[in-house]
Design a protein around this motif. Structure first.
Motif, PDB file in Angstrom:
ATOM      1  N   VAL A 163      40.017  37.184  35.334  1.00  0.00           N
ATOM      2  CA  VAL A 163      38.961  38.092  35.790  1.00  0.00           C
ATOM      3  C   VAL A 163      37.732  37.948  34.899  1.00  0.00           C
ATOM      4  O   VAL A 163      36.593  37.891  35.379  1.00  0.00           O
ATOM      5  N   ASP A 164      37.946  37.867  33.590  1.00  0.00           N
ATOM      6  CA  ASP A 164      36.821  37.647  32.679  1.00  0.00           C
ATOM      7  C   ASP A 164      36.080  36.358  33.033  1.00  0.00           C
ATOM      8  O   ASP A 164      34.844  36.311  33.044  1.00  0.00           O
ATOM      9  N   ILE A 165      36.838  35.295  33.313  1.00  0.00           N
ATOM     10  CA  ILE A 165      36.224  34.012  33.672  1.00  0.00           C
ATOM     11  C   ILE A 165      35.441  34.141  34.973  1.00  0.00           C
ATOM     12  O   ILE A 165      34.343  33.582  35.110  1.00  0.00           O
ATOM     13  N   TYR A 166      35.981  34.871  35.937  1.00  0.00           N
ATOM     14  CA  TYR A 166      35.256  35.078  37.192  1.00  0.00           C
ATOM     15  C   TYR A 166      33.902  35.741  36.926  1.00  0.00           C
ATOM     16  O   TYR A 166      32.872  35.323  37.461  1.00  0.00           O
ATOM     17  N   TYR A 167      33.902  36.753  36.063  1.00  0.00           N
ATOM     18  CA  TYR A 167      32.653  37.462  35.764  1.00  0.00           C
ATOM     19  C   TYR A 167      31.667  36.576  35.005  1.00  0.00           C
ATOM     20  O   TYR A 167      30.451  36.745  35.149  1.00  0.00           O
ATOM     21  N   THR A 168      32.148  35.642  34.180  1.00  0.00           N
ATOM     22  CA  THR A 168      31.243  34.796  33.401  1.00  0.00           C
ATOM     23  C   THR A 168      30.961  33.452  34.072  1.00  0.00           C
ATOM     24  O   THR A 168      30.277  32.613  33.492  1.00  0.00           O
TER      25      THR A 168
END
Length: 457
Positions: free
Chosen positions: A330-335
């Motif tokens: 999820v963090d990667i999706y946001y970044t």
């Protein structure tokens, strides 16, 4: 787990645009006229727009890399081109399972490593004996490229290929004219025999051949071959449609320009132009005003964020316990997607020829999280295009009782990329307070902040 607790805390969505009408736009690239001012350059750079195929590529948001080949069976990340084809023998290869897993994860395209640096080809090429036709898999009659291309069509996924320019098995590597002919012949097979190809992915890997000479790639002829055989395919990294973001950690820049002065490295003039600006693919700023003022050209050249779901790019059994967590994905999706990029997530099939159960489940979990998070728009009216001029602000009412922690805001990139900075404020308990701010927006920008309620933003 905190992300499970946040699933019902949903997003606000806004669209930003530009109010000018009747403007002239420049598709994909623009060379600045001589003698114009820095401000005139900025005005023109703001009207560079994507080609149709670049726009369609951007709209996919989630794409998948499938690293699979001889390395899957040797445990290597980079093979030396000397491993026996006998090692390639997946026990249960099922490309339909790959496609099904990707579809369930919300991915829109699969890119296969048709050939990695070791030179082993996953299709029965006429160019070399170092391929699946010399392996025991299906008695040498198998074709992974064919099986995956057909599975993608069945599951309505787009299909792409990675063909490594570096080939550690080819005897002609380093004899530049001979190897370029060899490479283009391989590329021609892939772009002729497997239906529509939507992305062709090259890295810039390069070395010396058996003759001790460094290979010089003929990128002009290579790209002309793609444009002739698959005109709808975007060319990535060592191409002029899609740019490498500059890292393999899943992070786009806080300020990520698609309208950039970074010249694609496949173009002959790239070294001179990039050196004059002090730029490379990893530079922090690729499109700010100061760079535009000194540049000769500007390109619509959006970023692709490539990262693996595991520590390695090929499957290794000992990494089954190291698959990225849902929280990390999820963090990667946001970044990545949330910073004006397309996410290219590598999911390597295992020695059976299947996407491992752990990886497949993680993709499902990510899809469920994203579906639930963005299921509702908490603005009191649906998304509306705001035709904003510089310095303007706009108020939007929030649904009564809505709890939110994410802003999703987009530009209409068919009119270019223009926003350099923005601020989000919330009206709550009788006063306005700043809750988030950002720089570039582009196709998609996501900002997360502590969960809150507000009357309006």
């Amino acid at each position: 787990m905190k992300y499970r607790q946040l699933i019902t805390i949903l997003a606000l969505t806004m669209l930003a645009g530009c109010g000018r009408c009747g403007e002239e736009y420049y598709e994909k690239s623009l060379r600045f006229p001589e003698g114009i001012s820095a401000e005139e350059k900025v005005e023109m750079a703001a009207r560079v727009v994507p080609s149709d195929k670049q726009l369609q590529w951007q709209q996919m948001e989630l794409t998948a890399f499938l690293h699979f080949g001889i390395n899957t069976f040797t445990g290597n990340e980079w093979g030396n081109g000397k491993d026996s084809p006998d090692l390639f023998n997946p026990s249960s290869l099922d490309c339909r399972q790959w496609a099904k897993s990707l579809k369930e994860g919300g991915f829109r395209m699969a890119i296969l490593t048709a050939k990695h640096h070791d030179g082993f080809c996953l299709w029965p090429t006429a160019t070399t004996e170092y391929s699946v036709k010399k392996s025991p898999w299906k008695d040498g009659k198998g074709d992974v490229v064919k099986e995956l291309s057909e599975a993608c069509r069945e599951y309505r996924l787009k299909f792409g290929v990675y063909l490594s320019p570096w080939d550690r098995n080819a005897g002609c590597y380093g004899d530049s004219p001979a190897y370029n002919r060899f490479f283009i012949e391989q590329l021609t097979e892939l772009l002729t025999n497997y239906g529509q190809v939507h992305e062709v992915w090259f890295d810039g890997a390069c070395a010396e051949g058996p003759n001790g000479r460094r290979q010089v790639y003929d990128w002009t002829a290579i790209l002309e071959t793609i444009h002739r055989l698959q005109p709808e395919a975007v060319t990535a990294i060592m191409g002029d449609d899609v740019r490498w973001v500059g890292n393999e950690g899943g992070r786009g820049r806080q300020t990520e320009w698609s309208s950039t002065v970074f010249t694609p490295e496949s173009l002959e003039r790239s070294a001179d132009q990039n050196n004059s600006l002090g730029l490379n693919a990893m530079s922090r700023d690729l499109g700010g005003r100061e760079l535009i003022a000194r540049a000769q050209e500007v390109f619509w050249y959006p970023s692709e964020v490539d990262v693996s779901i595991r520590p390695g790019w090929f499957y290794h059994p000992y990494q089954d316990s190291q698959v990225r967590s849902l929280e990390n994905l999820v963090d990667i999706y946001y970044t990545s997607v949330g910073r004006n990029s397309v996410l290219l997530l590598n999911i390597p099939p295992d020695t059976r020829g299947l996407i491992h159960e752990i990886d497949a489940q993680r993709l499902k979990d990510l899809r469920s999280y994203l579906d639930e998070t963005f299921a509702d728009n908490h603005l009191s009216r649906r998304s509306r295009l705001w035709k904003a001029e510089a310095g303007e602000s706009r108020e939007f009412a929030v649904k009564d009782g809505a709890v939110f922690n994410t802003l999703r805001i987009r530009e209409d990139i068919t009119k270019g990329q223009r926003v350099e900075s923005f601020t989000l404020e919330a009206f709550t308990e009788g006063q306005w307070m700043k809750i988030a701010e950002g720089t570039t927006i582009g196709y998609n920008r996501l900002l997360k902040f502590p969960a809150m309620t507000a009357e309006k933003i």
